[in-house]
Design an enzyme around this catalytic site. Structure first.
Site, PDB file in Angstrom:
ATOM      1  N   ASP A   1     -17.225 -34.846  28.062  1.00 14.83           N
ATOM      2  CA  ASP A   1     -17.340 -36.081  29.212  1.00 14.83           C
ATOM      3  C   ASP A   1     -17.831 -35.200  30.190  1.00 14.83           C
ATOM      4  OD1 ASP A   1     -16.925 -39.090  29.633  1.00 14.83           O
ATOM      5  OD2 ASP A   1     -16.988 -37.831  31.540  1.00 14.83           O
TER       6      ASP A   1
ATOM      7  N   HIS B   1      -9.072 -39.933  32.196  1.00 11.63           N
ATOM      8  CA  HIS B   1      -8.676 -39.918  33.745  1.00 11.63           C
ATOM      9  C   HIS B   1      -7.440 -40.726  33.906  1.00 11.63           C
ATOM     10  CE1 HIS B   1     -12.604 -38.539  34.717  1.00 11.63           C
ATOM     11  NE2 HIS B   1     -13.172 -39.363  34.362  1.00 11.63           N
TER      12      HIS B   1
ATOM     13  N   HIS C   1     -17.593 -35.894  33.419  1.00  7.99           N
ATOM     14  CA  HIS C   1     -16.488 -35.875  34.146  1.00  7.99           C
ATOM     15  C   HIS C   1     -15.253 -35.102  33.778  1.00  7.99           C
ATOM     16  CE1 HIS C   1     -18.659 -39.520  34.960  1.00  7.99           C
ATOM     17  NE2 HIS C   1     -18.495 -39.360  36.233  1.00  7.99           N
TER      18      HIS C   1
ATOM     19  N   ASP D   1     -21.951 -39.297  28.841  1.00  3.76           N
ATOM     20  CA  ASP D   1     -22.497 -39.302  30.366  1.00  3.76           C
ATOM     21  C   ASP D   1     -23.044 -38.081  30.683  1.00  3.76           C
ATOM     22  OD1 ASP D   1     -19.893 -38.384  30.339  1.00  3.76           O
ATOM     23  OD2 ASP D   1     -19.235 -39.930  31.528  1.00  3.76           O
TER      24      ASP D   1
HETATM   25 ZN   LIG Z   1     -17.251 -39.793  32.393  1.00  2.00          ZN
END
Ligand SMILES: [Zn+2]
Length: 553
Positions: free
Chosen positions: A404, A367, A406, A491
């Site tokens: 991931d 990120h 996200h 995750d």
């Molecule tokens: Zn993540």
């Protein structure tokens, strides 16, 4: 010379013969087929330490030495058998007398339990026996050889012909019903090769001289049995440990984002604990991380941002840009080490020391933008790795696979107009950070080099695997990368508190296999996997194990 390399050189004669028959048609270096620079049989000696009681103290280690000499395997066998010792005696002995550090064995042969089965003061309850053996194995594997632990082989104990005293009918029964099943269970649970000397002696009472100790023929049979297991174990260890590297370091625990923060040091501790317990850590080639030189971080991040991060804590800031990127005194240095670990892993792959590697690092990176921290991430480890591959190693095209839960918004943004980095992200959508729609495909020259597969909450193995097999793989093979990086967040695991997906460890293993296929078909298997998210400690640890096992396949 590293211990794993020593194993390699010792059996290199055998491997060399196999390698001679391996050729590739396109003139490329068949890195995955044959270890480089190991062409001559090594002079290194394999150091073997035999632990046990009076059965070991007698002559099987000597006979084993003779067999190894005859086979031309350079080895030195040390006999540390202690007459009358139970597992408890031996554990105490090892704790007080540091035999391992003195001898530095490559292989430890462990055969204890006969005295634990005695029917007198030395008798040990089976649960205590198991605890002692585990303590002993832990000492051997972890405390003394953190970097490169020796390979342990464990033996069942011999049958007992009952005597009136000490080794009685009860002892004979316990060997069959309790002690040997416990040894088999330890072997299975801790992933330690089993040498079944009990079965060898089961129908040969004539090999037992006094009902407990073997005669000369019995000792010879035992030595032969150990010899076979040793050569098998060496070949297996060589084949497996050659392939996969592991980056980890206690320094990664020093970044402390605060007590309630999901991205805690406990994440890495749970991974390492689990891999240790499964005996997997010792099978990987440890790669020592170093802090990334700032010039490599600056290939992705602006100088102003790097300076801001460097000074933030000392200027009284307790987070960078967003409250979820909270920092402690060492955060800047730990973030440098996180990127540095990836660079070391890339170097190890490029040097042929490993075929692929997993980086158990934190803080995560995907990120992080050029000039902005976000979502627990400070420096974009994978993006820095991609630039390092191009600028340091001179390779053109890098594939980044981000699974991931996200969306990898930082990585996408960094390479959005760049056709030399193919960025693929499969993620839950909608979810933090909000980007990652299928329509986001790059811009300018980079148009078509960003691929997003947004999946609804509740998706699992089937959907993730399909995204990689059906969307990623054909595009990736067309792109023909020179190196593959994985932004490996775990995750999307079904128990993760931050994600809403249903992926299992087997799903992560299958995804790993697909990315490995891509790497093998396009760039000799060059692959470095980098930890991103994953916040259910057991889910994370089991997923990483499955991921590493698939990397090692
Ligand atoms: Zn993540």
């Amino acid at each position: 010379m590293k211990k794993n390399q020593k194993f390699l050189s010792i059996i290199c004669g055998i491997i060399a013969a196999i390698c001679l028959s391996v050729t590739t048609g396109d003139g490329r270096n068949p890195a995955s087929a044959c270890p480089p620079n190991e062409g001559t049989a090594g002079k290194e000696e394999l150091v073997i330490l035999c632990l046990g009681d009076s059965i070991t103290a007698a002559i099987y280690p000597k006979k084993l030495q003779v067999s190894l000499d005859r086979a031309g395997i350079p080895a030195k066998v040390f006999n540390a058998g202690m007459g009358g010792y139970t597992s408890g005696h031996y554990l105490g002995f090892m704790k007080s007398f540091n035999l391992f550090k003195a001898i530095k064995p490559d292989l430890v042969l462990l055969k204890l339990g006969t005295n634990d089965a005695r029917t007198d003061f030395a008798s040990t309850e089976t649960a205590q026996f198991v605890e002692n053996m585990e303590g002993l194995i832990h000492l051997i594997r972890e405390e003394l050889y953190e970097q490169s632990p020796p390979l342990v082989l464990i033996s069942t104990i011999l049958p007992i012909i009952p005597q009136p005293f000490v080794f009685t009918e009860r002892s004979a029964r316990r060997v069959v019903a309790e002690i040997n099943p416990a040894i088999r269970e330890i072997s299975d649970r801790l992933n330690i090769p089993l040498v079944d000397n009990f079965t060898l002696f089961k129908d040969r009472p004539e090999w037992l001289e006094d009902g407990v100790h073997p005669n000369r023929k019995g000792y010879q049979a035992m030595a032969d049995n150990w010899f076979t297991s040793i050569t098998e174990a060496i070949a297996k260890k060589t084949n497996s440990s050659r392939r996969t590297g592991f980056v980890g370091d206690e320094f990664y625990l020093q970044h402390n984002p605060g007590p309630e923060h999901p991205e805690s040091a406990e994440r890495l501790k749970s991974i390492v604990r689990h891999l240790e317990k499964r005996g997997l850590l010792g099978q990987l080639i440890r790669i020592k991380p170093r802090p990334a030189p700032l010039k490599w971080i600056a290939t992705v991040h602006t100088p102003q941002y790097i300076q801001y991060v460097q000074e933030a804590y000392h200027r009284g800031k307790r987070f960078i840009h967003s409250r979820d990127v909270s920092i402690s005194a060492d955060s800047f240095e730990v973030a440098r080490w996180a990127a540095g670990g990836v660079l070391q892993a890339i170097d190890a792959v490029m040097a042929g020391q490993v075929n692929n590697a997993f980086c158990a690092i934190r803080p995560p990176g995907h990120h992080a933008f050029r000039d902005r921290a976000s979502g627990f991430c400070i420096f974009n480890n994978v993006a820095i790795g991609a630039r390092y591959i191009q600028k340091k190693h001179g390779l053109s095209r890098v594939l980044v696979v981000d699974w991931d839960v996200h969306h990898g918004d930082g990585t996408q943004d960094i390479f959005y107009d760049d056709p030399t980095v193919l960025f693929f992200s499969v993620h839950q959508f909608p979810l933090f950070p909000g980007s990652g729609a299928a329509e986001e495909t790059g811009k300018g020259k980079g148009k078509g080099y960003t691929i997003n597969v947004p999946l609804p909450a509740g998706s699992g193995d089937r959907e993730f695997v399909a995204a990689l097999r059906e969307v990623l793989k054909p595009r990736a093979l067309e792109f023909d990368p020179d190196f593959v990086l994985i932004s490996a967040g775990f995750d999307a695991h079904k128990d993760d508190p931050l994600g809403g997906m249903e992926v299992t460890p087997e799903g992560f293993a299958e995804m790993t296999r697909i990315v490995k296929e891509i790497a093998e078909e396009s760039c000799y298997g060059r692959l470095v996997s980098v930890l991103e998210g994953g916040y259910s400690f057991p889910g994370l640890a089991k997923s990483v194990e499955a991921h590493i096992l698939a990397l090692k396949e």
